[in-house]
Motif scaffolding. Sequence first.
Motif, short mmCIF file in Angstrom:
data_model
loop_
_atom_site.label_atom_id
_atom_site.label_comp_id
_atom_site.label_asym_id
_atom_site.label_seq_id
_atom_site.Cartn_x
_atom_site.Cartn_y
_atom_site.Cartn_z
N ALA A 1 0.77 -1.20 0.15
CA ALA A 1 -0.05 -0.07 0.04
C ALA A 1 0.83 1.30 -0.06
O ALA A 1 0.30 2.50 -0.48
N ASP A 2 2.26 1.08 0.37
CA ASP A 2 3.13 2.34 0.32
C ASP A 2 3.79 2.61 -0.92
O ASP A 2 4.89 2.06 -1.50
N VAL A 3 2.74 3.04 -2.03
CA VAL A 3 2.81 3.07 -3.19
C VAL A 3 4.35 3.73 -3.67
O VAL A 3 4.90 3.21 -4.71
N LYS A 4 4.84 4.69 -3.20
CA LYS A 4 5.91 5.26 -3.44
C LYS A 4 7.21 4.31 -3.28
O LYS A 4 8.21 4.74 -3.88
N ASN A 5 7.19 3.26 -2.71
CA ASN A 5 8.03 2.10 -2.38
C ASN A 5 8.11 1.15 -3.56
O ASN A 5 8.99 0.35 -3.30
N GLY A 6 7.37 1.43 -4.46
CA GLY A 6 7.48 0.14 -5.67
C GLY A 6 6.20 -0.04 -6.35
O GLY A 6 6.18 -0.10 -7.47
N PHE B 1 -4.22 1.74 -0.53
CA PHE B 1 -3.50 1.77 -1.87
C PHE B 1 -3.88 3.30 -2.68
O PHE B 1 -2.93 4.00 -3.14
N ASN B 2 -4.97 3.38 -2.71
CA ASN B 2 -5.72 4.55 -3.35
C ASN B 2 -5.31 5.80 -2.74
O ASN B 2 -4.78 6.96 -3.34
N TYR B 3 -5.25 6.04 -1.54
CA TYR B 3 -4.88 7.19 -0.66
C TYR B 3 -3.45 7.38 -0.82
O TYR B 3 -2.99 8.55 -1.12
N GLU B 4 -2.61 6.45 -0.59
CA GLU B 4 -0.93 6.75 -0.87
C GLU B 4 -0.97 6.89 -2.35
O GLU B 4 0.00 7.80 -2.63
N LEU C 1 -0.15 13.62 7.26
CA LEU C 1 -0.57 14.93 6.60
C LEU C 1 -0.41 15.07 5.11
O LEU C 1 0.98 15.02 4.87
N ALA C 2 -1.37 14.85 4.23
CA ALA C 2 -0.97 15.11 2.81
C ALA C 2 -0.57 16.42 2.27
O ALA C 2 -0.73 17.47 3.02
N SER C 3 -0.07 16.39 0.97
CA SER C 3 0.34 17.52 0.69
C SER C 3 -0.85 18.54 0.13
O SER C 3 -1.94 18.15 0.13
N GLU C 4 -0.55 19.78 0.13
CA GLU C 4 -1.80 20.91 -0.21
C GLU C 4 -2.16 20.21 -1.57
O GLU C 4 -3.44 20.28 -2.10
N ALA C 5 -1.35 19.68 -2.71
CA ALA C 5 -1.89 19.24 -3.99
C ALA C 5 -2.73 18.09 -3.72
O ALA C 5 -3.76 18.11 -4.52
N THR C 6 -2.65 17.16 -2.81
CA THR C 6 -3.55 15.92 -2.69
C THR C 6 -4.69 16.38 -1.90
O THR C 6 -5.83 15.85 -2.08
N ARG C 7 -4.64 17.35 -1.12
CA ARG C 7 -5.91 17.89 -0.27
C ARG C 7 -6.68 18.52 -1.23
O ARG C 7 -8.03 18.60 -1.01
#
Length: 297
Positions: free
Chosen positions: A104-109, A146-149, A173-179
């Motif tokens: 689910a930690d999509v940035k890692n792969g 997965f979707n949120y990440e 805390l998500a980024s401003e762009a994600t918010r």
Amino acid sequence: MKKTSALIVLMLLFLPVLASAQTILEDSVMNGNNFQKAAFRLWIGKDIQKVKGIIVMVPGSNGNGRDMVNQPEWQALANKHSMAILAADIKDKRSPNMAIEQYADVKNGTGQAMLDVLSRLATKSGHPELNTVPFALWGMSAGGEFNYEFACWKPERVITFIVNKGGVYYTALASEATRAVPGVFLTGEIDNPYRNNIVKGIYSVNRRFGAKWIFAEEPGQGHEFAKSEAFTLKYFDEIIPIRLDENGNLKALSEKAFLGEVGTGKVAATGFNNSFTDITSWLPNAAIVDLWKSLFQ
């Protein structure tokens, strides 16, 4: 005879299905940094000349969701909005606690694995636009994680995302762009309280800083779809044209919307004084207000 049968199976899996003129393709990546397998099936309707977006469907923990591309209600929605469907079968590597979905930690792969698979499928399908079109992300439990990440990792590629009764998240805390990306966070009244508290906590901290998101708890429901899939189909039908222009480019949400108080269900237009004391949902139009209310009726 056996060789002929094997050839037919391979054609069904890896080439467009010509009998119905729809496109069904598969591809996968194995043994990535945070996953054992990341496999995907792509569906494109026979009348779609140019894909404007992709509905991504991610099942619960370590589930195989590739058959979800066959569901007629999702195909009808995709056809209406000139979208493809991409459904996932993702498996974690073995670990001491398999209840923690590392994938689910999509940035890692896993996120890049999905994009890499999609790039190959773009070539195979003859739809190069698949490399750049945005995603509407639907999933349950680990699929919602997965979707949120993914929305946190690549907000510029996300039309909207659904977090549905998941429990393991890697970004608080998500980024401003994600918010600024419309999202929906759902819990079930009788689901595991740890899951509910985590989902509501992630939602609350980001909503405090202006996230244009929706929250609802389904009464009497546990760790299951309940009304949420039917809700998502209607919600996607409303939000996709709000977010996509006729060329498939993303549009920002308007600042004019409605606020729905989560605890009471009361609704007021933004810009008007109200006495809301509970957390609120950001509701882009009147139709989505009605959909939101339907979740807890």
